[in-house]
Design an enzyme around this catalytic site. Structure first.
Site, short mmCIF file in Angstrom:
data_model
loop_
_atom_site.label_atom_id
_atom_site.label_comp_id
_atom_site.label_asym_id
_atom_site.label_seq_id
_atom_site.Cartn_x
_atom_site.Cartn_y
_atom_site.Cartn_z
CE LYS A 1 -3.97 1.12 8.93
NZ LYS A 1 -2.80 1.83 8.00
CD GLU B 1 1.70 4.48 6.81
OE1 GLU B 1 2.96 4.79 6.45
OE2 GLU B 1 0.49 4.42 6.21
CD GLU C 1 -0.24 -0.63 1.61
OE1 GLU C 1 -0.44 -0.27 2.84
OE2 GLU C 1 -0.45 0.13 0.67
O1 KIV Z 1 -4.94 4.03 4.76
C1 KIV Z 1 -5.47 3.05 4.53
O2 KIV Z 1 -6.61 2.82 3.95
C2 KIV Z 1 -4.56 1.62 4.92
C3 KIV Z 1 -4.98 0.66 4.21
C4 KIV Z 1 -4.61 0.63 2.79
C5 KIV Z 1 -4.08 -0.65 4.64
O3 KIV Z 1 -3.61 1.99 5.63
#
Ligand code: KIV
Length: 265
Positions: free
Chosen positions: A121, A123, A188
């Site tokens: 993931k 951002e 988010e």
């Molecule tokens: O780092 C994390 O846990 C996240 C979530 C809050 C979506 O990105």
């Protein structure tokens, strides 16, 4: 929760998550950072375990996610993936580890090869980076709305996309990351109506946190939903231990539609 025959034991794949969106079945997701909790989360039937860089706050006691390193993420991904039997594992690329195409690919590969993550993931609306990763065979979850790695740029954690222009930009970013090949999208801290609009326009599943009840799934920070956070619990997150006799029962409660209300601002 995935309810197809045998899905409580068979490993969750990206195809299962995609099919859940098509069936209108909610996807469940909790953050996971260590072996003990991950074993409970996994056996509870949660679809996705997110090794989030929130571990900087929940595990390491930092005030933000900025200090988290790639080695921290690899270590915690290993702790989670060693005990995983069923849930799909997503691991965060931490701050500044995807600043260039090459950095993104090398670091994402480490999260998968050493950490055991099934997807990484990152951002922000970064279609070029996503496209490059996907071309190397790396599955990507994008993350839009509040971007905690940008905290020192934005000043404080607050709802994103309240103004029309910002909302329009978020819709465009969502379409761009999907077009680039992202297969999941975290939304988010944004108005529920905006998250619903994005969810409707996309073919990939959206997973919301503080983004209303109309995303395809919800993610909660484990320590928040168990009410064991060192700091302040996010105001949209409910204490699930209040109505449960055990940690596993509390985790199961996060998957019931009755508790959807806790995901609203
Ligand atoms: O780092 C994390 O846990 C996240 C979530 C809050 C979506 O990105």
């Amino acid at each position: 929760m995935n309810t197809e025959t045998n899905t409580l034991t068979s490993p969750v794949t990206i195809n299962d998550l995609q099919a859940m969106k098509q069936r209108g079945e909610k996807i469940s997701c909790l953050t996971a950072y260590d072996a003990s909790f991950s074993a409970i989360i996994d056996s509870s039937g949660i679809d996705i375990m997110l090794v989030g860089d929130t571990l900087g706050i929940t595990m390491q006691g930092h005030l933000t996610t900025v200090p988290v390193t790639l080695n921290d993420m690899i270590y915690h991904s290993q702790c989670v993936s060693r005990v995983r039997q069923r849930a799909f594992i997503i691991a965060d690329l931490p701050f500044m580890t995807y600043a260039t195409l090459e950095m993104a690919a090398l670091n994402a590969a480490k999260l998968m090869q050493q950490g055991g993550a099934h997807m990484v993931k990152l951002e922000g609306g970064k279609p070029e980076i996503i496209k490059f990763l996907v071309a190397q065979g790396i599955p990507v979850c994008a993350h839009l709305g509040l971007l905690p790695q940008h905290i020192h740029q934005i000043g404080r954690y607050r709802v994103q996309g309240k103004q029309n222009l910002q909302a329009e930009q978020l819709v465009n970013d969502a379409l761009a990351v999907q077009q680039a090949g992202a297969q999941l999208l975290i939304l988010e801290c944004m108005p529920a109506s905006l998250a619903a609009k994005i969810t409707q326009q996309l073919t990939i599943p959206t997973i919301g946190i503080g983004a209303g009840i109309n995303c395809d799934g919800q993610v909660l920070v484990l320590q928040d939903m168990l009410n064991i956070s060192a700091g302040k619990r996010a105001k949209f997150s409910k204490n699930f231990m209040q109505d449960a006799a055990s940690i596993q029962a509390a985790i199961r409660l996060t998957m019931t539609p009755l508790n959807k209300a806790c995901f609203q601002h």
